[in-house]
Design a protein around this motif. Structure first.
Motif, PDB file in Angstrom:
ATOM      1  N   CYS A  45     -18.229 -15.166 -15.322  1.00 20.05           N
ATOM      2  CA  CYS A  45     -17.736 -13.796 -15.294  1.00 20.05           C
ATOM      3  C   CYS A  45     -18.846 -12.888 -14.794  1.00 20.05           C
ATOM      4  N   SER A  46     -18.485 -11.650 -14.497  1.00 20.98           N
ATOM      5  CA  SER A  46     -19.461 -10.603 -14.203  1.00 20.98           C
ATOM      6  C   SER A  46     -19.190  -9.439 -15.141  1.00 20.98           C
ATOM      7  N   ARG A  47     -20.211  -8.702 -15.449  1.00 29.77           N
ATOM      8  CA  ARG A  47     -20.037  -7.596 -16.398  1.00 29.77           C
ATOM      9  C   ARG A  47     -19.091  -6.530 -15.853  1.00 29.77           C
ATOM     10  N   ASP A  48     -19.230  -6.204 -14.579  1.00 29.37           N
ATOM     11  CA  ASP A  48     -18.438  -5.115 -14.007  1.00 29.37           C
ATOM     12  C   ASP A  48     -16.945  -5.401 -14.038  1.00 29.37           C
ATOM     13  N   GLU A  49     -16.544  -6.675 -13.974  1.00 34.85           N
ATOM     14  CA  GLU A  49     -15.120  -6.954 -13.910  1.00 34.85           C
ATOM     15  C   GLU A  49     -14.391  -6.527 -15.180  1.00 34.85           C
ATOM     16  N   PHE A  50     -15.105  -6.463 -16.297  1.00 39.40           N
ATOM     17  CA  PHE A  50     -14.434  -6.101 -17.539  1.00 39.40           C
ATOM     18  C   PHE A  50     -14.033  -4.629 -17.582  1.00 39.40           C
ATOM     19  N   TYR A  51     -14.672  -3.804 -16.759  1.00 42.16           N
ATOM     20  CA  TYR A  51     -14.207  -2.423 -16.638  1.00 42.16           C
ATOM     21  C   TYR A  51     -12.815  -2.382 -16.010  1.00 42.16           C
ATOM     22  N   GLN A  52     -12.533  -3.346 -15.155  1.00 40.03           N
ATOM     23  CA  GLN A  52     -11.218  -3.406 -14.515  1.00 40.03           C
ATOM     24  C   GLN A  52     -10.141  -3.888 -15.480  1.00 40.03           C
ATOM     25  N   TYR A  53     -10.526  -4.649 -16.506  1.00 43.53           N
ATOM     26  CA  TYR A  53      -9.559  -5.191 -17.457  1.00 43.53           C
ATOM     27  C   TYR A  53      -9.321  -4.258 -18.637  1.00 43.53           C
ATOM     28  N   GLU A  54     -10.083  -3.171 -18.696  1.00 46.29           N
ATOM     29  CA  GLU A  54      -9.941  -2.242 -19.820  1.00 46.29           C
ATOM     30  C   GLU A  54      -8.501  -1.778 -19.947  1.00 46.29           C
ATOM     31  N   GLY A  55      -7.970  -1.853 -21.159  1.00 42.77           N
ATOM     32  CA  GLY A  55      -6.579  -1.496 -21.414  1.00 42.77           C
ATOM     33  C   GLY A  55      -5.726  -2.693 -21.763  1.00 42.77           C
ATOM     34  N   MET A  56      -6.104  -3.882 -21.254  1.00 41.32           N
ATOM     35  CA  MET A  56      -5.429  -5.107 -21.669  1.00 41.32           C
ATOM     36  C   MET A  56      -5.771  -5.393 -23.133  1.00 41.32           C
ATOM     37  N   THR A  57      -4.900  -6.097 -23.818  1.00 46.95           N
ATOM     38  CA  THR A  57      -5.255  -6.513 -25.169  1.00 46.95           C
ATOM     39  C   THR A  57      -6.376  -7.537 -25.100  1.00 46.95           C
ATOM     40  N   GLY A  58      -7.190  -7.587 -26.158  1.00 46.69           N
ATOM     41  CA  GLY A  58      -8.292  -8.535 -26.187  1.00 46.69           C
ATOM     42  C   GLY A  58      -7.832  -9.964 -26.038  1.00 46.69           C
ATOM     43  N   ALA A  59      -6.718 -10.309 -26.680  1.00 49.41           N
ATOM     44  CA  ALA A  59      -6.210 -11.680 -26.601  1.00 49.41           C
ATOM     45  C   ALA A  59      -5.824 -12.038 -25.175  1.00 49.41           C
ATOM     46  N   ASN A  60      -5.217 -11.100 -24.464  1.00 55.27           N
ATOM     47  CA  ASN A  60      -4.809 -11.381 -23.088  1.00 55.27           C
ATOM     48  C   ASN A  60      -6.015 -11.528 -22.162  1.00 55.27           C
ATOM     49  N   ILE A  61      -7.062 -10.732 -22.399  1.00 53.43           N
ATOM     50  CA  ILE A  61      -8.281 -10.885 -21.608  1.00 53.43           C
ATOM     51  C   ILE A  61      -8.867 -12.279 -21.827  1.00 53.43           C
ATOM     52  N   ILE A  62      -8.948 -12.701 -23.082  1.00 53.68           N
ATOM     53  CA  ILE A  62      -9.530 -13.998 -23.408  1.00 53.68           C
ATOM     54  C   ILE A  62      -8.712 -15.131 -22.799  1.00 53.68           C
ATOM     55  N   LYS A  63      -7.397 -15.061 -22.931  1.00 55.55           N
ATOM     56  CA  LYS A  63      -6.561 -16.109 -22.349  1.00 55.55           C
ATOM     57  C   LYS A  63      -6.743 -16.189 -20.837  1.00 55.55           C
ATOM     58  N   MET A  64      -6.760 -15.043 -20.181  1.00 53.27           N
ATOM     59  CA  MET A  64      -6.927 -14.995 -18.731  1.00 53.27           C
ATOM     60  C   MET A  64      -8.269 -15.569 -18.309  1.00 53.27           C
ATOM     61  N   MET A  65      -9.341 -15.148 -19.003  1.00 58.41           N
ATOM     62  CA  MET A  65     -10.677 -15.571 -18.624  1.00 58.41           C
ATOM     63  C   MET A  65     -10.886 -17.068 -18.857  1.00 58.41           C
ATOM     64  N   PHE A  66     -10.426 -17.586 -19.987  1.00 56.60           N
ATOM     65  CA  PHE A  66     -10.610 -19.002 -20.274  1.00 56.60           C
ATOM     66  C   PHE A  66      -9.760 -19.868 -19.347  1.00 56.60           C
ATOM     67  N   ARG A  67      -8.577 -19.387 -19.005  1.00 58.90           N
ATOM     68  CA  ARG A  67      -7.722 -20.144 -18.084  1.00 58.90           C
ATOM     69  C   ARG A  67      -8.332 -20.173 -16.686  1.00 58.90           C
ATOM     70  N   ARG A  68      -8.813 -19.021 -16.230  1.00 61.72           N
ATOM     71  CA  ARG A  68      -9.371 -18.916 -14.885  1.00 61.72           C
ATOM     72  C   ARG A  68     -10.771 -19.510 -14.788  1.00 61.72           C
TER      73      ARG A  68
END
Length: 246
Positions: free
Chosen positions: A54-77
């Motif tokens: 991952c990169s730190r900056d990309e998480f600014y783009q995910y802001e607003g998603m639920t934490g669980a959805n971010i985690i699922k997306m990141m671990f899957r990808r």
């Protein structure tokens, strides 16, 4: 863009002849608190410890998603893992611990003034956030005492997080208000998309590294460079919202 031009464009695409704003639907991270820098650090630490690229900056783009959805997306990808809801929640609790270790984020300059202006103008302020972070949510009643309604929408209240409009639609329902009776205050593209899709006049604020053009591209009706700038412009913006007609 002037407030009058932004409102006229909103009236045209929304199909309204005029608006009667009664409610402010307000995001939390990056709007009420300068917390995104700590969130991004915590996210990166969690991902690195689990070998997820991952990169730190990309998480600014995910802001607003639920934490669980971010985690699922990141671990899957990033790791090829499909997590269950329970597994994602366990990882989210670890991320929350990392976030808390970084200390309490400061209140966003200008945020309290914005809420005072909306309340004095007769609007009901309702929190709408994808966060479940107790350390932040528990501070709101003291840091912003008397400025928010008891009703709030958090990450546990919705099935679909931002950019889906569900969080803001639920906020409208809690306020018993129509889309054209609400303004949305957001700082992130996904949140702006959600506000725009909900049908409410959506105000973008560039409190982080996301540029103004990205908020307009996401559907913001008007964008301000800070919460302080929004506070300065808000009285005239609310007056324009009440008086501009097609």
């Amino acid at each position: 863009m002037t407030a009058e031009n932004a409102i006229t464009l909103y009236l045209k695409y929304s199909g309204n002849k005029s608006v009667d704003i009664r409610v402010a639907l307000v995001d939390c991270d990056g709007v009420l608190y300068d917390s995104m820098k700590n969130h991004t650090r915590a996210w990166v630490k969690l991902m690195k410890k689990n070998n997820v690229k991952c990169s730190r900056d990309e998480f600014y783009q995910y802001e607003g998603m639920t934490g669980a959805n971010i985690i699922k997306m990141m671990f899957r990808r990033g790791a090829g893992k499909n997590l269950t809801d329970e597994e994602a929640w366990e990882y989210y609790k670890v991320k929350g611990r990392y976030f808390n270790e970084l200390g309490e984020p400061e209140m966003m300059p200008g945020a309290k003034e914005v809420l005072q202006i909306t309340k004095e103008a007769g609007l009901r302020n309702i929190l709408v956030t994808g966060s479940n972070q107790p350390s932040i949510l528990e501070r709101i009643d003291s840091d912003y005492a008397g400025l928010f309604e008891a009703e709030r929408v958090t990450g546990i209240d919705t099935k679909n997080g931002k950019p889906n409009p569900e969080p803001y639609l639920r906020g409208q329902q809690k306020a018993n208000a129509k889309p054209g009776e609400c303004i949305v205050i957001e700082n992130a593209p996904l949140g702006v998309q959600a506000g725009h899709a909900s049908g409410s006049f959506t105000i973008g604020v560039t409190t982080g590294p996301i540029p103004e053009k990205d908020l307009y591209k996401a559907g913001a009706d008007i964008v301000y460079p800070s919460m302080t700038a929004l506070a300065e412009a808000l009285p005239s913006l609310l007056e324009a919202l009440r008086t501009t007609q097609l």
